[in-house]
Design a protein around this motif. Structure first.
Motif, PDB file in Angstrom:
ATOM      1  N   MET A   1       0.847  -1.172   0.000  1.00  0.00           N
ATOM      2  CA  MET A   1       0.000   0.000   0.000  1.00  0.00           C
ATOM      3  C   MET A   1       0.895   1.239   0.000  1.00  0.00           C
ATOM      4  SD  MET A   1      -2.763   1.263   2.879  1.00  0.00           S
ATOM      5  CE  MET A   1      -1.821   0.687   4.236  1.00  0.00           C
ATOM      6  N   TRP A   2       0.548   2.197  -0.823  1.00  0.00           N
ATOM      7  CA  TRP A   2       1.278   3.460  -0.922  1.00  0.00           C
ATOM      8  C   TRP A   2       0.385   4.593  -0.428  1.00  0.00           C
ATOM      9  CZ3 TRP A   2       6.269   4.078  -2.795  1.00  0.00           C
ATOM     10  CH2 TRP A   2       6.871   2.921  -3.277  1.00  0.00           C
ATOM     11  N   VAL A   3       1.008   5.593   0.208  1.00  0.00           N
ATOM     12  CA  VAL A   3       0.277   6.746   0.723  1.00  0.00           C
ATOM     13  C   VAL A   3       1.036   8.024   0.385  1.00  0.00           C
ATOM     14  CG1 VAL A   3      -0.803   5.469   2.620  1.00  0.00           C
ATOM     15  CG2 VAL A   3       1.386   6.597   2.989  1.00  0.00           C
ATOM     16  N   ILE A   4       0.327   9.134   0.433  1.00  0.00           N
ATOM     17  CA  ILE A   4       0.941  10.445   0.232  1.00  0.00           C
ATOM     18  C   ILE A   4       1.234  11.039   1.604  1.00  0.00           C
ATOM     19  CG2 ILE A   4       0.623  12.789  -0.649  1.00  0.00           C
ATOM     20  CD1 ILE A   4      -1.313  11.600  -2.740  1.00  0.00           C
ATOM     21  N   LEU A   5       2.450  11.552   1.775  1.00  0.00           N
ATOM     22  CA  LEU A   5       2.831  12.258   2.993  1.00  0.00           C
ATOM     23  C   LEU A   5       3.192  13.693   2.657  1.00  0.00           C
ATOM     24  CD1 LEU A   5       5.220   9.813   4.901  1.00  0.00           C
ATOM     25  CD2 LEU A   5       2.811  10.239   5.325  1.00  0.00           C
ATOM     26  N   ALA A   6       2.841  14.590   3.569  1.00  0.00           N
ATOM     27  CA  ALA A   6       3.282  15.976   3.497  1.00  0.00           C
ATOM     28  C   ALA A   6       4.432  16.128   4.482  1.00  0.00           C
ATOM     29  CB  ALA A   6       2.142  16.914   3.856  1.00  0.00           C
ATOM     30  N   VAL A   7       5.480  16.842   4.078  1.00  0.00           N
ATOM     31  CA  VAL A   7       6.679  16.973   4.896  1.00  0.00           C
ATOM     32  C   VAL A   7       7.134  18.425   4.918  1.00  0.00           C
ATOM     33  CG1 VAL A   7       9.075  16.232   5.197  1.00  0.00           C
ATOM     34  CG2 VAL A   7       7.407  14.662   4.195  1.00  0.00           C
ATOM     35  N   SER A   8       7.403  18.929   6.125  1.00  0.00           N
ATOM     36  CA  SER A   8       8.028  20.243   6.275  1.00  0.00           C
ATOM     37  C   SER A   8       8.939  20.189   7.493  1.00  0.00           C
ATOM     38  CB  SER A   8       6.977  21.347   6.428  1.00  0.00           C
ATOM     39  OG  SER A   8       6.327  21.249   7.678  1.00  0.00           O
ATOM     40  N   ILE A   9       9.882  21.112   7.579  1.00  0.00           N
ATOM     41  CA  ILE A   9      10.787  21.164   8.726  1.00  0.00           C
ATOM     42  C   ILE A   9      10.798  22.595   9.251  1.00  0.00           C
ATOM     43  CG2 ILE A   9      13.176  20.933   9.510  1.00  0.00           C
ATOM     44  CD1 ILE A   9      13.536  18.704   7.507  1.00  0.00           C
ATOM     45  N   PRO A  19       0.090  12.276   7.078  1.00  0.00           N
ATOM     46  CA  PRO A  19      -0.475  11.608   5.904  1.00  0.00           C
ATOM     47  C   PRO A  19      -1.575  12.466   5.280  1.00  0.00           C
ATOM     48  CG  PRO A  19      -1.342  10.628   7.896  1.00  0.00           C
ATOM     49  CD  PRO A  19      -0.319  11.649   8.329  1.00  0.00           C
ATOM     50  N   VAL A  20      -1.675  12.391   3.968  1.00  0.00           N
ATOM     51  CA  VAL A  20      -2.735  13.081   3.240  1.00  0.00           C
ATOM     52  C   VAL A  20      -3.842  12.056   3.011  1.00  0.00           C
ATOM     53  CG1 VAL A  20      -3.303  14.360   1.154  1.00  0.00           C
ATOM     54  CG2 VAL A  20      -1.031  14.601   2.174  1.00  0.00           C
ATOM     55  N   LEU A  21      -4.763  11.990   3.950  1.00  0.00           N
ATOM     56  CA  LEU A  21      -5.773  10.936   3.951  1.00  0.00           C
ATOM     57  C   LEU A  21      -6.900  11.171   2.952  1.00  0.00           C
ATOM     58  CD1 LEU A  21      -5.968  10.408   7.812  1.00  0.00           C
ATOM     59  CD2 LEU A  21      -4.648   9.110   6.138  1.00  0.00           C
ATOM     60  N   VAL A  27      -2.281   1.143  -4.733  1.00  0.00           N
ATOM     61  CA  VAL A  27      -1.682  -0.170  -4.934  1.00  0.00           C
ATOM     62  C   VAL A  27      -0.220  -0.046  -5.362  1.00  0.00           C
ATOM     63  CG1 VAL A  27      -1.810  -2.287  -6.303  1.00  0.00           C
ATOM     64  CG2 VAL A  27      -3.902  -1.201  -5.485  1.00  0.00           C
ATOM     65  N   SER A  28       0.091   0.980  -6.135  1.00  0.00           N
ATOM     66  CA  SER A  28       1.448   1.117  -6.663  1.00  0.00           C
ATOM     67  C   SER A  28       1.964   2.539  -6.480  1.00  0.00           C
ATOM     68  CB  SER A  28       1.473   0.779  -8.157  1.00  0.00           C
ATOM     69  OG  SER A  28       0.784   1.778  -8.886  1.00  0.00           O
ATOM     70  N   GLU A  29       3.290   2.674  -6.560  1.00  0.00           N
ATOM     71  CA  GLU A  29       3.896   4.003  -6.482  1.00  0.00           C
ATOM     72  C   GLU A  29       3.459   4.867  -7.658  1.00  0.00           C
ATOM     73  OE1 GLU A  29       8.247   6.080  -5.777  1.00  0.00           O
ATOM     74  OE2 GLU A  29       8.170   4.043  -6.573  1.00  0.00           O
ATOM     75  N   ALA A  30       3.343   4.267  -8.837  1.00  0.00           N
ATOM     76  CA  ALA A  30       2.930   5.028 -10.022  1.00  0.00           C
ATOM     77  C   ALA A  30       1.527   5.604  -9.855  1.00  0.00           C
ATOM     78  CB  ALA A  30       2.994   4.133 -11.258  1.00  0.00           C
ATOM     79  N   GLU A  31       0.607   4.801  -9.304  1.00  0.00           N
ATOM     80  CA  GLU A  31      -0.759   5.281  -9.058  1.00  0.00           C
ATOM     81  C   GLU A  31      -0.746   6.423  -8.040  1.00  0.00           C
ATOM     82  OE1 GLU A  31      -5.059   3.593  -7.471  1.00  0.00           O
ATOM     83  OE2 GLU A  31      -3.328   2.278  -7.406  1.00  0.00           O
ATOM     84  N   CYS A  32       0.030   6.268  -6.974  1.00  0.00           N
ATOM     85  CA  CYS A  32       0.151   7.306  -5.956  1.00  0.00           C
ATOM     86  C   CYS A  32       0.700   8.596  -6.564  1.00  0.00           C
ATOM     87  CB  CYS A  32       1.067   6.817  -4.827  1.00  0.00           C
ATOM     88  SG  CYS A  32       1.311   7.988  -3.484  1.00  0.00           S
ATOM     89  N   GLN A  33       1.760   8.473  -7.349  1.00  0.00           N
ATOM     90  CA  GLN A  33       2.391   9.652  -7.950  1.00  0.00           C
ATOM     91  C   GLN A  33       1.461  10.344  -8.932  1.00  0.00           C
ATOM     92  OE1 GLN A  33       5.533  10.748  -6.881  1.00  0.00           O
ATOM     93  NE2 GLN A  33       4.797  12.577  -7.912  1.00  0.00           N
ATOM     94  N   ALA A  34       0.671   9.591  -9.677  1.00  0.00           N
ATOM     95  CA  ALA A  34      -0.277  10.188 -10.626  1.00  0.00           C
ATOM     96  C   ALA A  34      -1.321  11.034  -9.890  1.00  0.00           C
ATOM     97  CB  ALA A  34      -0.952   9.094 -11.453  1.00  0.00           C
ATOM     98  N   CYS A  61       5.242  10.234  -2.129  1.00  0.00           N
ATOM     99  CA  CYS A  61       4.585   8.932  -2.038  1.00  0.00           C
ATOM    100  C   CYS A  61       5.550   7.992  -1.329  1.00  0.00           C
ATOM    101  CB  CYS A  61       4.274   8.391  -3.435  1.00  0.00           C
ATOM    102  SG  CYS A  61       2.951   9.285  -4.265  1.00  0.00           S
ATOM    103  N   ILE A  62       5.037   7.243  -0.389  1.00  0.00           N
ATOM    104  CA  ILE A  62       5.865   6.306   0.351  1.00  0.00           C
ATOM    105  C   ILE A  62       5.081   5.021   0.601  1.00  0.00           C
ATOM    106  CG2 ILE A  62       5.207   7.203   2.614  1.00  0.00           C
ATOM    107  CD1 ILE A  62       8.197   6.761   3.423  1.00  0.00           C
ATOM    108  N   LYS A  63       5.803   3.917   0.562  1.00  0.00           N
ATOM    109  CA  LYS A  63       5.154   2.621   0.782  1.00  0.00           C
ATOM    110  C   LYS A  63       4.988   2.406   2.287  1.00  0.00           C
ATOM    111  CE  LYS A  63       5.278  -2.156  -0.663  1.00  0.00           C
ATOM    112  NZ  LYS A  63       5.972  -3.152  -1.461  1.00  0.00           N
ATOM    113  N   ALA A  64       3.788   2.035   2.693  1.00  0.00           N
ATOM    114  CA  ALA A  64       3.508   1.764   4.098  1.00  0.00           C
ATOM    115  C   ALA A  64       4.063   0.390   4.459  1.00  0.00           C
ATOM    116  CB  ALA A  64       2.013   1.827   4.352  1.00  0.00           C
TER     117      ALA A  64
END
Length: 72
Positions: A1-9, A19-21, A27-34, A61-64
């Motif tokens: 499973m892949w999810v979108i994360l928001a990151v700041s410092i 996480p961007v819920l 299912v895939s990194e390509a789907e997440c990135q699209a 996008c990062i794999k859980a």
């Protein structure tokens, strides 16, 4: 499973990651990135869009990882 994360410092308080819920999981990194490419910057508030444009906020996008099973 892949999810979108928001990151700041923040200089004094360290990293912020969430996480961007709203967009779901993928299912895939390509789907997440699209989905990520289509949603950013369209769905961002004005303040978040400016932070993203200035490089202060990234979306990735990062794999859980599956939870580790405990040994009995």
């Amino acid at each position: 499973m892949w999810v979108i994360l928001a990151v700041s410092i923040q200089v004094l308080s360290g990293p912020n990651v969430w996480p961007v819920l709203d967009e779901g999981t993928f299912v895939s990194e390509a789907e997440c990135q699209a989905v990520l490419d289509e949603a950013v910057p369209r769905t961002l508030s004005e303040q978040m869009r400016i932070a993203w444009e200035q490089g202060e906020l990234k979306y990735i996008c990062i794999k859980a990882r599956e939870p580790a099973s405990s040994a009995n």
